[in-house]
Design an enzyme around this catalytic site. Structure first.
Site, PDB file in Angstrom:
ATOM      1  N   ASP A 125       2.087   4.282 -10.079  1.00  0.00           N
ATOM      2  CA  ASP A 125       3.413   4.874  -9.933  1.00  0.00           C
ATOM      3  C   ASP A 125       3.908   5.416 -11.268  1.00  0.00           C
ATOM      4  O   ASP A 125       3.670   4.814 -12.323  1.00  0.00           O
ATOM      5  CB  ASP A 125       4.412   3.821  -9.434  1.00  0.00           C
ATOM      6  CG  ASP A 125       4.171   3.432  -7.985  1.00  0.00           C
ATOM      7  OD1 ASP A 125       3.537   4.220  -7.258  1.00  0.00           O
ATOM      8  OD2 ASP A 125       4.606   2.343  -7.590  1.00  0.00           O
TER       9      ASP A 125
ATOM     10  N   ARG B 164      -8.505   3.619  -2.263  1.00  0.00           N
ATOM     11  CA  ARG B 164      -7.226   3.281  -1.616  1.00  0.00           C
ATOM     12  C   ARG B 164      -7.145   3.883  -0.230  1.00  0.00           C
ATOM     13  O   ARG B 164      -7.433   5.052  -0.027  1.00  0.00           O
ATOM     14  CB  ARG B 164      -6.063   3.802  -2.448  1.00  0.00           C
ATOM     15  CG  ARG B 164      -4.746   3.616  -1.703  1.00  0.00           C
ATOM     16  CD  ARG B 164      -3.620   3.387  -2.620  1.00  0.00           C
ATOM     17  NE  ARG B 164      -2.380   3.204  -1.889  1.00  0.00           N
ATOM     18  CZ  ARG B 164      -1.196   3.212  -2.460  1.00  0.00           C
ATOM     19  NH1 ARG B 164      -1.103   3.409  -3.749  1.00  0.00           N
ATOM     20  NH2 ARG B 164      -0.120   3.020  -1.742  1.00  0.00           N
TER      21      ARG B 164
ATOM     22  N   ASP C 252      -2.544   1.085  -6.929  1.00  0.00           N
ATOM     23  CA  ASP C 252      -1.315   1.880  -6.833  1.00  0.00           C
ATOM     24  C   ASP C 252      -0.988   2.332  -8.251  1.00  0.00           C
ATOM     25  O   ASP C 252      -1.049   1.521  -9.185  1.00  0.00           O
ATOM     26  CB  ASP C 252      -0.202   0.969  -6.288  1.00  0.00           C
ATOM     27  CG  ASP C 252       1.118   1.684  -6.037  1.00  0.00           C
ATOM     28  OD1 ASP C 252       1.095   2.872  -5.640  1.00  0.00           O
ATOM     29  OD2 ASP C 252       2.166   1.047  -6.218  1.00  0.00           O
TER      30      ASP C 252
ATOM     31  N   ARG D 220      -3.184  -2.926  -1.282  1.00  0.00           N
ATOM     32  CA  ARG D 220      -3.946  -1.785  -1.765  1.00  0.00           C
ATOM     33  C   ARG D 220      -4.801  -2.163  -2.963  1.00  0.00           C
ATOM     34  O   ARG D 220      -4.440  -3.018  -3.765  1.00  0.00           O
ATOM     35  CB  ARG D 220      -3.032  -0.600  -2.104  1.00  0.00           C
ATOM     36  CG  ARG D 220      -2.057  -0.756  -3.240  1.00  0.00           C
ATOM     37  CD  ARG D 220      -0.826  -1.616  -2.977  1.00  0.00           C
ATOM     38  NE  ARG D 220       0.068  -1.179  -1.938  1.00  0.00           N
ATOM     39  CZ  ARG D 220       1.106  -0.369  -2.143  1.00  0.00           C
ATOM     40  NH1 ARG D 220       1.400   0.057  -3.338  1.00  0.00           N
ATOM     41  NH2 ARG D 220       1.871  -0.019  -1.144  1.00  0.00           N
TER      42      ARG D 220
HETATM   43  C1  X6L Z   1      13.708  -5.023   1.676  1.00  0.00           C
HETATM   44  C2  X6L Z   1      12.436  -4.916   2.217  1.00  0.00           C
HETATM   45  C3  X6L Z   1      13.906  -4.599   0.374  1.00  0.00           C
HETATM   46  C4  X6L Z   1      11.394  -4.386   1.477  1.00  0.00           C
HETATM   47  C5  X6L Z   1      12.851  -4.086  -0.358  1.00  0.00           C
HETATM   48  C6  X6L Z   1      10.410  -3.529  -1.968  1.00  0.00           C
HETATM   49  C7  X6L Z   1       9.418  -2.801  -0.002  1.00  0.00           C
HETATM   50  C8  X6L Z   1       9.350  -3.045  -2.689  1.00  0.00           C
HETATM   51  C9  X6L Z   1       8.344  -2.308  -0.712  1.00  0.00           C
HETATM   52  C10 X6L Z   1      11.588  -3.990   0.188  1.00  0.00           C
HETATM   53  C11 X6L Z   1      10.456  -3.435  -0.600  1.00  0.00           C
HETATM   54  C12 X6L Z   1       8.305  -2.424  -2.050  1.00  0.00           C
HETATM   55  C13 X6L Z   1       4.002  -3.858  -5.265  1.00  0.00           C
HETATM   56  C14 X6L Z   1       4.583  -4.918  -4.554  1.00  0.00           C
HETATM   57  C15 X6L Z   1       4.511  -3.197  -3.291  1.00  0.00           C
HETATM   58  C16 X6L Z   1       3.573  -4.095  -6.603  1.00  0.00           C
HETATM   59  C17 X6L Z   1       4.336  -6.364  -6.342  1.00  0.00           C
HETATM   60  C18 X6L Z   1       7.170  -1.850  -2.856  1.00  0.00           C
HETATM   61  C19 X6L Z   1       6.013  -1.177  -2.208  1.00  0.00           C
HETATM   62  N1  X6L Z   1       3.986  -2.773  -4.457  1.00  0.00           N
HETATM   63  N2  X6L Z   1       4.745  -6.161  -5.074  1.00  0.00           N
HETATM   64  N3  X6L Z   1       4.897  -4.472  -3.329  1.00  0.00           N
HETATM   65  N4  X6L Z   1       3.770  -5.368  -7.085  1.00  0.00           N
HETATM   66  N5  X6L Z   1       4.481  -7.587  -6.879  1.00  0.00           N
HETATM   67  O1  X6L Z   1       3.071  -3.219  -7.314  1.00  0.00           O
HETATM   68  O2  X6L Z   1       7.183  -1.873  -4.059  1.00  0.00           O
HETATM   69  S1  X6L Z   1       4.707  -2.272  -1.818  1.00  0.00           S
HETATM   70 MG    MG Z   2       4.275   1.118  -6.029  1.00  0.00          MG
HETATM   71 MG    MG Z   3       2.798   4.232  -5.304  1.00  0.00          MG
END
Ligand code: X6L
Ligand code: MG
Ligand code: MG
Length: 164
Positions: A99, A85, A97, A94
């Protein structure tokens, strides 16, 4: 004997051979943290936050552990590192991840670790796999179960069971 806690983790990958990366990660997490109690199916999930990214595979995993929360976090991060990563940009793609969603029934509020995961209730990509293995667990801070959080979740990004 040290008491064992059940911890619930969420694994995610959206770069490389996603299923193989998750399979290796599961083995390494069990070796470093403790035996698996439950494992969800793999789910293919649209990327949250950066919708121009490739889809993720996500999976929930319950492990029994005697590790304290920060030792658990360190092991999760070591397994992310072993998967190559790189942290290039916030919310970037990535290889792996890991969590921490839940740590027994504990509420943890440290500078580097908040549990239950603060965004859990807003993310179908985490709630659906978790509900498969932990529907009736109470989520502290929300005063309801994982199943109820899923019912009430307004996230509309696609999440579907995946098979190779
Ligand atoms: C506005 C803009 C509101 C961005 C929320 C939500 C940003 C979640 C980052 C957000 C916002 C994240 C995963 C992912 C990520 C995962 C899926 C995050 C961090 N990790 N999408 N996106 N699965 N499907 O594990 O969770 S990046
Ligand atoms: Mg995450
Ligand atoms: Mg994480």
């Amino acid at each position: 004997m040290k008491p064992a806690f059940t911890v619930h983790l969420l694994l995610g990958s959206n770069l490389g051979d996603r299923a193989a990366l998750l399979a290796v990660a599961r083995q390494q997490l069990v070796a470093a943290i403790g035996p698996a109690v439950a494992t969800s199916a793999l789910y293919e999930t649209a990327a949250w936050g950066r919708e121009d990214q490739p889809a993720y595979l996500n999976q929930a995993l319950a492990l029994a552990t005697t590790l304290a929360p920060l030792a658990l976090l360190a092991q999760c991060q070591a397994v992310e590192q072993a998967a190559g990563r790189e942290r290039l940009e916030r919310w970037g793609s990535r290889t792996l991840d890991v969590d921490i969603l839940l740590y027994g029934e504990a509420q943890i509020d440290l500078p580097t670790l908040i549990v239950p995961h603060p965004r859990l209730a807003e993310r179908r990509f985490a709630l659906l796999p978790l509900a498969e293995i932990a529907a009736e667990i109470q989520v502290l801070g929300h005063r309801c179960t994982v199943a109820q959080l899923l019912t009430n979740c307004s996230d509309l990004l696609p999440v579907r069971r995946w098979s190779a």
